[in-house]
Structure formats: structure tokens, C-alpha cells
Design an enzyme around this catalytic site. Structure first.
Site, PDB file in Angstrom:
ATOM      1  N   SER A   1       0.825  -1.221   0.000  1.00 12.10           N
ATOM      2  CA  SER A   1       0.000   0.000   0.000  1.00 12.10           C
ATOM      3  C   SER A   1       0.853   1.262   0.000  1.00 12.10           C
ATOM      4  CB  SER A   1      -0.933   0.006   1.219  1.00 12.10           C
ATOM      5  OG  SER A   1      -0.182  -0.163   2.408  1.00 12.10           O
TER       6      SER A   1
ATOM      7  N   ASN B   1      -2.021  -2.459  13.219  1.00  8.76           N
ATOM      8  CA  ASN B   1      -3.486  -2.325  13.177  1.00  8.76           C
ATOM      9  C   ASN B   1      -3.974  -1.088  13.929  1.00  8.76           C
ATOM     10  OD1 ASN B   1      -3.243  -4.691  11.820  1.00  8.76           O
ATOM     11  ND2 ASN B   1      -4.133  -5.994  13.417  1.00  8.76           N
TER      12      ASN B   1
ATOM     13  N   HIS C   1     -40.458  23.200 -10.809  1.00  8.30           N
ATOM     14  CA  HIS C   1     -40.495  22.416 -12.056  1.00  8.30           C
ATOM     15  C   HIS C   1     -39.744  23.138 -13.187  1.00  8.30           C
ATOM     16  CE1 HIS C   1     -43.832  20.193 -10.080  1.00  8.30           C
ATOM     17  NE2 HIS C   1     -44.166  21.409  -9.666  1.00  8.30           N
TER      18      HIS C   1
ATOM     19  N   SER D   1     -14.115  26.890 -27.056  1.00  4.08           N
ATOM     20  CA  SER D   1     -14.263  25.704 -27.884  1.00  4.08           C
ATOM     21  C   SER D   1     -13.225  25.769 -28.987  1.00  4.08           C
ATOM     22  CB  SER D   1     -15.667  25.676 -28.489  1.00  4.08           C
ATOM     23  OG  SER D   1     -15.679  24.889 -29.670  1.00  4.08           O
TER      24      SER D   1
ATOM     25  N   LYS E   1     -17.978  30.391 -28.309  1.00  5.59           N
ATOM     26  CA  LYS E   1     -18.292  29.681 -27.078  1.00  5.59           C
ATOM     27  C   LYS E   1     -17.487  30.132 -25.871  1.00  5.59           C
ATOM     28  CE  LYS E   1     -20.169  25.816 -26.993  1.00  5.59           C
ATOM     29  NZ  LYS E   1     -21.444  25.346 -26.518  1.00  5.59           N
TER      30      LYS E   1
ATOM     31  N   ASN F   1     -17.572  28.290 -22.300  1.00  9.21           N
ATOM     32  CA  ASN F   1     -18.220  27.172 -21.619  1.00  9.21           C
ATOM     33  C   ASN F   1     -18.019  27.195 -20.107  1.00  9.21           C
ATOM     34  OD1 ASN F   1     -19.125  26.105 -24.061  1.00  9.21           O
ATOM     35  ND2 ASN F   1     -17.211  24.969 -24.377  1.00  9.21           N
TER      36      ASN F   1
ATOM     37  N   GLU G   1     -19.561  22.531 -14.506  1.00  5.48           N
ATOM     38  CA  GLU G   1     -19.872  21.227 -15.101  1.00  5.48           C
ATOM     39  C   GLU G   1     -19.011  20.125 -14.492  1.00  5.48           C
ATOM     40  OE1 GLU G   1     -20.451  21.239 -19.607  1.00  5.48           O
ATOM     41  OE2 GLU G   1     -19.650  23.224 -19.228  1.00  5.48           O
TER      42      GLU G   1
ATOM     43  N   TYR H   1      -9.315  -6.583  12.851  1.00  3.80           N
ATOM     44  CA  TYR H   1      -8.723  -6.060  11.612  1.00  3.80           C
ATOM     45  C   TYR H   1      -8.696  -7.136  10.524  1.00  3.80           C
ATOM     46  CZ  TYR H   1      -5.448  -4.242   8.201  1.00  3.80           C
ATOM     47  OH  TYR H   1      -4.881  -3.825   7.020  1.00  3.80           O
TER      48      TYR H   1
ATOM     49  N   GLN I   1      -7.242  -2.140   4.121  1.00  2.00           N
ATOM     50  CA  GLN I   1      -6.256  -1.358   3.380  1.00  2.00           C
ATOM     51  C   GLN I   1      -6.924  -0.633   2.204  1.00  2.00           C
ATOM     52  OE1 GLN I   1      -2.162  -2.820   2.990  1.00  2.00           O
ATOM     53  NE2 GLN I   1      -2.546  -2.932   0.799  1.00  2.00           N
TER      54      GLN I   1
ATOM     55  N   LYS J   1      -8.273   3.469   1.978  1.00  3.70           N
ATOM     56  CA  LYS J   1      -7.532   4.720   1.785  1.00  3.70           C
ATOM     57  C   LYS J   1      -7.791   5.428   0.468  1.00  3.70           C
ATOM     58  CE  LYS J   1      -4.305   2.890   4.896  1.00  3.70           C
ATOM     59  NZ  LYS J   1      -5.170   1.663   4.864  1.00  3.70           N
TER      60      LYS J   1
HETATM   61  N1  ARG Z   1      -1.151  -1.332   5.210  1.00  4.69           N
HETATM   62  C1  ARG Z   1      -2.081  -1.819   6.167  1.00  4.69           C
HETATM   63  C2  ARG Z   1      -3.425  -1.109   6.009  1.00  4.69           C
HETATM   64  O1  ARG Z   1      -3.460  -0.108   5.393  1.00  4.69           O
HETATM   65  C3  ARG Z   1      -1.561  -1.570   7.552  1.00  4.69           C
HETATM   66  C4  ARG Z   1      -2.055  -2.528   8.556  1.00  4.69           C
HETATM   67  C5  ARG Z   1      -1.579  -3.899   8.247  1.00  4.69           C
HETATM   68  N2  ARG Z   1      -1.780  -4.813   9.306  1.00  4.69           N
HETATM   69  C6  ARG Z   1      -1.677  -6.103   9.092  1.00  4.69           C
HETATM   70  N3  ARG Z   1      -1.834  -6.876  10.117  1.00  4.69           N
HETATM   71  N4  ARG Z   1      -1.395  -6.609   7.934  1.00  4.69           N
HETATM   72  O2  ARG Z   1      -4.448  -1.538   6.486  1.00  4.69           O
END
Ligand code: ARG
Length: 464
Positions: A29, A116, A162, A283, A289, A291, A296, A323, A328, A331
């Protein structure tokens, strides 16, 4: 003994074979969570400070760790930090660099915690800052709307239901409707921040830790209101991300409605407003134009934020405690929600003060479509006609006007009296646009005086 090869994974002890190369890339990640580096370092500094205060680390070890982490932060900010996919995520990259830099003491940082509780803490810290920036941007846009509303408190435009001409309103009143939508959004962000500001650290992997830690102290160092009560909940909860994205989706929905009106109003057919050149594009083929790309695009971006809300709900659905690696995936939707929302708010707050109104065009439009028909009906009611009968009378008068290609205000007293004998010469005040808006003179109504009073009350709210 660890060899001097590619960086060793902190968890490699129980493994005999290396990770498959694609698995490594697939599970990493760091490509996106490196964005949390500041929060990760702040969390680690607070954790180490707490460990030393509780006698779990020595003061010398703490000092090495804190100074080492600060150096890493500087290196990341200087673009002088080599992120490694082998080290999976932001947490292990930073921890590994720390140990590389300060040696043995670095290996002690992870005492009494887990990735975690670490990642759950990092995201909360990150989102807390983003919510503060979003709340400030919402306020900036709200202030811009208040200024525009003040400037155009007397400007009459047609109000629609309306998208058909309904009754005359003031442009200022319309801007204040937008203000109210955003004010609820501001409240939702504040609400979300309040529930988010609890600290997961100390939950460790899921059950807590065997070390005598002081969670209240770490929470205080990081500006959290309190540690989270339950360790399982602390590492598995992502409600705050869903709650935030849902509040963000509402803001985007509001911005999309504003966008739609700006697009309509700036068309040649309406011509109510003009957007500044800096916020429009041309345009490549049609020379005439200009725009409204910005509204938009904001309207379009609402779609991806709604999608992120569904992604996060689906991500969490049916996950067993505590967890899971699924988390992951929280994000990227969250990051993109923040980026889309902050960008949209910024561009709106910059664009709104540069809106030019065309009161003549609004006026001409308000004079079409019998916007004062309700005023005539209300007038007849004040003269003693029951409302349903008045409605019928005015309906007939409107039909007559359509036939004669005239407006109600163009009819002579004679003509009007053919529909009701209750009509007198003072009826013409009622049929003007100014008379119509001025008559809606109560809290929440469109009369210019009421709009000014609403603006004054609103200014106090945004300055709180
Ligand atoms: N990169 C992981 C996440 O974003 C961090 C936590 C990972 N923990 C684990 N036990 N693999 O969730």
C-alpha cells in the site's frame, strides 16, 4: 541473522521462502499510504514518548527515536527518502529507515503496538486535519455567498418550481438558500470530527498489550479527546471514514445543484449571470463559445464521491472483527473523496465572488410567465374572495392574457374587472415585481429587508 539484501520484512521470521513478486506488489500500500507519513511519524513520536514515561523505554532511547523520526520526516519532505514496495506500507518503511539510522533503539519503537492500531490512528489524525481544512473552505464559500447576497438583495429574478416560472424572488434570497445548504454541511463535518477524535492506539493487534501503557497520555499528546474504549472496535472501526464520505457526498450533491443553476443561468437563453473568463474555457471549433467547465466538472465529480461512499460501505459490510486486510482498501476512496471535495470547494469559493449578475435579463424573464398570478389571487382573498374562487378567476385572466399576448400588469382596470368586480386600481401595486417580493415580508421570505436580516444573522453564525 539478517543478510544485507533488499530490506528485510519486519515479519519475515516465521517464513522460509520469499514473497512472490506479484503478491508483494499486489498487497503493498506504500504507493498511496505514504501520504500518511506525517501522521505516522507524529503517532510514533507520541507512542515513544509515552513508552518512556511509563518506563518501557529509557529516556535515551526515546530521544534517539524522536530525533531519528524527525530526520526521516525532513528527508521525506526534501524528496530524499527511498520508498520500498518490499516494505509494504508507510509504517514499515519508516520503521525500517529508523532502525537503519539509529540501530537497536529503533527496533524497540514497535513495543506495545501493532500496525493495526497504528494505521487506524494515522487515518484519524489525517482526516481530522482534512476536515478542519474543509470546514474552513466551506466557511470561505459561505462568506462569498453572503457578500453576493448582500450585493443583490434587491435584484429581482423569477423563482422556479419544475423549472417553470413560479413567483418573483430576489437573487439575494436564492444565494441565501445555497448558504443554508452549506451551513448544514458545515455542521455535519463538525459532528463527524467529534466522533472521529478518539484514539485507537494501545489496542495493539486487537486485544491490547501486556505492557503497562498510559493510553490517556498518548491521546493527550495527539490531541484526541480520549482513547477508544474497546480494543477490538478500535482496530476494526472505519465508521468515521464512511460518515465523512457521506457528509462529503452531501456537500458534492449541493455543489452539483449550484453548478446546474450556474450552467443554466449563464446560457444565452437565460443570461442571468456571467462567470468570469478565468473560470470558463472556449471551444476549439466554435469561436463564440464560453463554456462553464468549472461548474460542469464539479457536477461531474459528485458522481465519483457518491461511488466512494458505496465502495466504503461495501468494504466494511460483513467483515468479521477485528482487523482484516480488506481495510487497506479504505484509503484510496477516502483520499480521492477529500481531493475531489477540497478542489471543488476551493474553485467555488474563488469563482463565486467573480460572478456578474444581469439584473435586466432577470427582470425581463421575471415579467414573462405570469409570476405575479399568485399575488393577484392573494389580493382577491384580501378583498373577501375565497382562495379557490380567486384561483379560478386568476386562471381565467391568465388564459385571456395568453390569448391577447399580454402580461397581467398590462391589462387595463376595465379588462381586469371583467374577471372580478372586487378588483380596484390599487391592484397594480400588487402586480409589480417589486410589490410582489416586498409583500413576502416575514422570517424566511424573499422581501429584500428579510434577506438583509437573514444575512446579518448568518454572518454571526459563520463567525462563531
Ligand atoms: N497497510 C495496512 C493497512 O493499510 C496496515 C495494517 C496492516 N496490518 C496487518 N496486520 N497486515 O491496512
Amino acid at each position: 541473522m539478517s543478510e544485507q539484501q533488499p530490506p528485510a520484512k519486519p515479519w519475515s521470521g516465521r517464513f522460509n521462502a520469499p514473497t512472490d513478486a506479484f503478491v508483494e506488489a499486489f498487497t503493498a500500500s506504500v504507493g498511496f499510504d505514504r501520504r500518511l507519513y506525517r501522521q505516522d511519524i507524529a503517532g510514533s513520536i507520541a507512542h515513544a514518548t509515552m513508552l518512556a514515561r511509563c518506563g518501557i523505554l529509557s529516556e535515551a532511547e526515546r530521544d534517539l527515536i524522536v530525533a531519528g523520526l524527525e530526520r526521516i520526516r525532513d528527508r521525506i519532505e526534501a524528496g530524499d527518502f527511498a520508498w520500498s514496495v518490499t516494505l509494504e506500507d508507510v509504517h514499515m518503511n519508516i520503521e525500517s529507515a529508523l532502525t537503519g539510522d539509529i540501530g537497536e533503539a529503533g527496533k524497540k519503537l514497535h513495543t506495545g503496538r501493532s500496525r493495526n492500531d497504528q494505521v487506524a490512528t494515522d487515518i484519524r489524525l489525517w482526516l481530522r486535519d482534512e476536515i478542519d481544512a474543509i470546514a474552513a473552505e466551506l466557511r470561505r464559500l459561505q462568506r462569498a455567498l453572503l457578500n453576493l447576497a448582500e450585493r443583490e438583495a434587491e435584484t429581482v429574478m423569477p423563482g422556479f418550481t419544475h423549472l417553470q416560472t413560479a413567483q418573483p424572488i430576489t437573487f439575494g434570497h436564492h444565494m441565501m438558500a445555497w448558504f443554508e445548504m452549506l451551513d448544514r454541511d458545515h455542521g455535519r463535518m463538525a459532528d463527524c470530527r467529534r466522533r472521529l477524535n478518539r484514539m485507537p492506539l494501545g489496542a495493539a493487534a486487537l486485544a491490547g498489550t501486556t505492557f503497562p501503557i498510559d493510553r490517556a497520555y498518548t491521546a493527550e499528546l495527539l490531541g484526541f479527546d480520549a482513547p477508544m474504549e474497546n480494543s477490538l472496535d478500535a482496530v476494526s472501526d472505519r465508521d468515521f471514514a464512511i460518515e465523512f464520505t457521506s457528509a462529503a457526498a452531501l456537500v458534492m450533491m449541493h455543489l452539483s445543484r449550484m453548478s446546474e443553476e450556474l450552467v443554466i443561468w449563464s446560457s444565452a437563453q437565460f443570461g442571468f449571470i456571467e462567470l468570469a473568463d478565468a473560470f470558463c474555457t472556449g471551444s476549439s471549433i466554435m469561436p463564440q463559445k464560453k463554456n462553464p467547465d468549472v461548474p460542469e466538472l464539479v457536477r461531474g465529480k459528485s458522481g465519483r464521491v457518491f461511488g466512494h461512499l458505496m465502495a466504503l460501505l461495501t468494504l466494511m459490510k460483513a467483515q468479521p472483527l477485528a482487523y482484516n486486510k480488506d481495510n487497506q482498501e479504505d484509503k484510496e476512496p477516502l483520499f480521492d473523496t477529500v481531493d475531489s471535495l477540497r478542489g471543488s470547494l476551493k474553485i467555488f469559493a474563488d469563482m463565486v465572488p467573480a460572478i456578474t449578475c444581469r439584473p435586466d435579463m432577470m427582470r425581463t424573464a421575471a415579467l414573462k410567465g405570469f409570476a405575479t398570478a399568485t399575488d393577484l389571487a392573494d389580493y382577491l382573498v384580501r378583498k373577501g374572495t375565497p382562495f379557490r374562487d380567486a384561483h379560478e378567476v386568476v386562471g381565467k385572466a391568465v388564459a385571456y392574457c395568453i390569448d391577447q399576448e399580454k402580461d397581467l400588469a398590462d391589462l387595463t382596470l376595465e379588462e381586469l374587472r371583467r374577471f372580478s368586480e372586487a378588483i380596484d386600481t390599487e391592484v397594480f401595486e400588487v402586480l409589480t415585481l417589486e410589490g410582489s417580493v416586498a409583500a413576502r415580508n416575514h422570517l424566511g421570505g424573499t422581501a429584500p429587508g428579510q434577506v438583509r436580516a437573514a444575512i446579518a444573522r448568518a454572518r454571526q453564525r459563520v463567525d462563531d
